[in-house]
Scaffold this motif. Structure first.
Motif, PDB file in Angstrom:
ATOM      1  N   ARG A 246      27.113  61.184  35.345  1.00 39.07           N
ATOM      2  CA  ARG A 246      28.455  61.725  35.155  1.00 39.07           C
ATOM      3  C   ARG A 246      28.441  62.509  33.842  1.00 39.07           C
ATOM      4  NH1 ARG A 246      33.084  63.834  36.177  1.00 39.07           N
ATOM      5  NH2 ARG A 246      34.645  63.559  34.570  1.00 39.07           N
ATOM      6  N   ASP A 263      43.357  63.657  35.038  1.00 39.93           N
ATOM      7  CA  ASP A 263      42.657  62.609  35.793  1.00 39.93           C
ATOM      8  C   ASP A 263      41.455  62.060  35.011  1.00 39.93           C
ATOM      9  OD1 ASP A 263      41.204  64.944  35.917  1.00 39.93           O
ATOM     10  OD2 ASP A 263      40.828  64.871  38.077  1.00 39.93           O
ATOM     11  N   CYS A 264      41.337  62.441  33.734  1.00 34.66           N
ATOM     12  CA  CYS A 264      40.125  62.110  32.976  1.00 34.66           C
ATOM     13  C   CYS A 264      39.907  60.610  32.857  1.00 34.66           C
ATOM     14  CB  CYS A 264      40.175  62.738  31.587  1.00 34.66           C
ATOM     15  SG  CYS A 264      40.280  64.524  31.667  1.00 34.66           S
ATOM     16  N   GLN A 267      38.671  59.083  36.010  1.00 33.64           N
ATOM     17  CA  GLN A 267      37.263  59.406  36.267  1.00 33.64           C
ATOM     18  C   GLN A 267      36.332  58.575  35.390  1.00 33.64           C
ATOM     19  OE1 GLN A 267      37.555  63.751  35.666  1.00 33.64           O
ATOM     20  NE2 GLN A 267      36.919  63.954  37.799  1.00 33.64           N
ATOM     21  N   LYS A 383      43.465  72.937  39.712  1.00 29.84           N
ATOM     22  CA  LYS A 383      42.001  72.827  39.738  1.00 29.84           C
ATOM     23  C   LYS A 383      41.476  73.053  41.162  1.00 29.84           C
ATOM     24  CE  LYS A 383      41.168  68.816  37.544  1.00 29.84           C
ATOM     25  NZ  LYS A 383      40.273  67.869  36.830  1.00 29.84           N
TER      26      LYS A 383
HETATM   27 MG   LIG Z   1      37.601  65.797  34.898  1.00 31.20          MG
END
Ligand SMILES: [Mg+2]
Ligand SMILES: Nc1nc2c(ncn2[C@@H]2O[C@H](COP(=O)(O)OP(=O)(O)OP(=O)(O)O)[C@@H](O)[C@H]2O)c(=O)[nH]1
Ligand SMILES: [Mg+2]
Ligand SMILES: [Zn+2]
Length: 402
Positions: A246, A263-264, A267, A383
């Motif tokens: 990742r 959304d970090c 994730q 995005k």
């Molecule tokens: Mg991201």
């Protein structure tokens, strides 16, 4: 005849090349020749067809060894030294004599006493970081010597058209065509260096127990940008097997404060859990906040998003491109560990294509499920729509409902 490969081939053989710089800099092109291959004929050609300022780009080692004084030194401009002639020249101005002086500047055994000051050849010293710290022709010329494994000195002269204009691209292209001179750009040279010269180094490593599991943590530093990156791996790790990777760009608001705007955090959390449950994982946490614009600018971008602009429009209004990030440091980190086959946890097709272009084999993409909320909806939507992110949406929501 376009492309760096042709340029390096010719340069190695002691032939001329043409290097354009970018439009937002000088927007000029220089005719460049390895100084060690100077001949009277070649110097005469240069003087007839390029007509700019006759310089020899050198590295700092040459400047110091020849004790070439730098009379004026400003931070961003060229570092011209005093002018020189070789001691065996008479007036120093003829093509024969300028060829002699240029060639001797590339002689590794030359010393200060071999040159007379002032003279008719102007050495100019490249920044030590090369094109990674200054994107000028001087740095590009010395980089070309290094890439071609030649002595780091190159004759360099701007190409002027019949009227003395240095910005006439058509003239420059026609000159290249007429004499079959290969052409490249400083950007292309920079890209080659970023790809081939490792700029990150491992600073430290330690065991790293977390609430998810026990990992190892490494600190890497890019010694040009000074950026520090964190790397987590499983305690048992085999780089010759496919690695689950990742590459996560830092997001202070999401990763630390669990912001609902992006959304970090989802994730990051997903992948740390994934690392705990799977073997051979690597998290590369890159120091490039806000897609590379930095924390303060990202908050400015948020303020603009409150006025209705999307995440990319906000960047553009602040004067930035959509995304300033690159993944060269991540590539060099993977190379450091000897990784060549990976499964990549991302929704971003640019990361996939970049790594593939760099020779990393991506066996599969690991999808990270994301929960949509009223605050991240537009961000996720942008995005998907504008950058073709392949986001796996968890729950009832789907893109059509956005
Ligand atoms: Mg991201
Ligand atoms: N400029 C800017 N950056 C943002 C914004 N929201 C999040 N970021 C940054 O965007 C980066 C994450 O990029 P994303 O586009 O979410 O995801 P990605 O890394 O491209 O793709 P994934 O691999 O799927 O995570 C982090 O550096 C965040 O700090 C924003 O509104 N504006
Ligand atoms: Mg120039
Ligand atoms: Zn974020």
């Amino acid at each position: 005849m376009y492309g760096l490969k042709n340029v390096i081939e010719s340069f190695k053989n002691g032939e001329f090349v043409i290097v354009f710089d970018s439009q937002n800099r000088e927007d000029e092109a220089d005719l460049i020749l390895p100084a060690q291959f100077s001949t009277p004929d070649k110097i005469s050609f240069v003087l007839n067809h390029a007509k700019g300022m006759f310089c020899v780009a050198i590295d700092k080692e040459i400047q110091e060894r020849l004790n070439l004084y730098v009379p004026y030194n400003t931070k961003d401009s060229c570092t011209f030294t005093v002018t020189v002639d070789h001691k065996d020249t008479k007036t120093g101005i003829t093509a024969i004599e300028r060829s002699k002086t240029s060639k001797e500047l590339a002689n590794p055994n030359a010393t200060a006493s071999d040159f007379k000051i002032p003279g008719h050849v102007n050495p100019v010293v490249a920044h030590e970081g090369g094109v990674l710290t200054r994107k000028g022709h001087t740095e590009a010329a010395v980089e070309l010597c290094r890439i071609s494994k030649l002595f780091p000195a190159a004759v360099m002269i701007e190409i002027l058209d019949e009227k003395g204009d240095s910005h006439n691209k058509e003239y420059i292209k026609s000159l290249a065509k007429r004499f079959s001179i290969p052409v490249t750009t400083i950007d292309e040279i920079e890209k080659y260096i970023l790809l081939n010269r490792p700029t990150v180094q491992k600073e430290a490593e330690a065991d790293f127990p977390t609430q998810y599991g026990k990992f190892k943590i490494f600190a890497f530093k890019n010694y040009f940008s000074q950026k520090e990156h964190a790397v987590l791996i499983n305690q048992t790790f085999n780089p010759s097997q496919p690695v689950n990777v990742r590459i996560h760009s830092s997001c202070k608001t999401g990763d630390v404060f669990h912001s609902l705007r992006c959304d970090c955090h989802q994730q990051l959390e997903f992948f740390l859990q994934f690392m705990a449950e799977n073997k051979n994982c690597m998290l590369i946490y890159l120091d490039q906040e806000g897609r590379g614009i930095g924390f303060a600018n990202k908050i400015k971008a948020y303020a603009l998003q409150e006025q209705g602009f999307d995440t990319y429009e906000a960047n553009n209004l602040l004067g930035f491109d959509d995304d300033l990030r690159d993944y060269f440091d991540a590539l060099h980190i993977m190379r450091f560990f000897g990784i060549s086959k990976i499964n990549l946890a991302t929704s971003n097709p640019e990361k996939v294509s970049f790594l593939q272009d760099c020779g990393i084999e991506i066996l599969k993409r690991i999808s990270i499920p994301i929960v949509i909320n009223p605050y991240n909806r537009k961000y996720i939507h942008s995005k998907i729509l504008k950058k073709k992110h392949e986001i796996l949406i968890k729950g009832e929501d789907n893109v059509e409902n956005f």
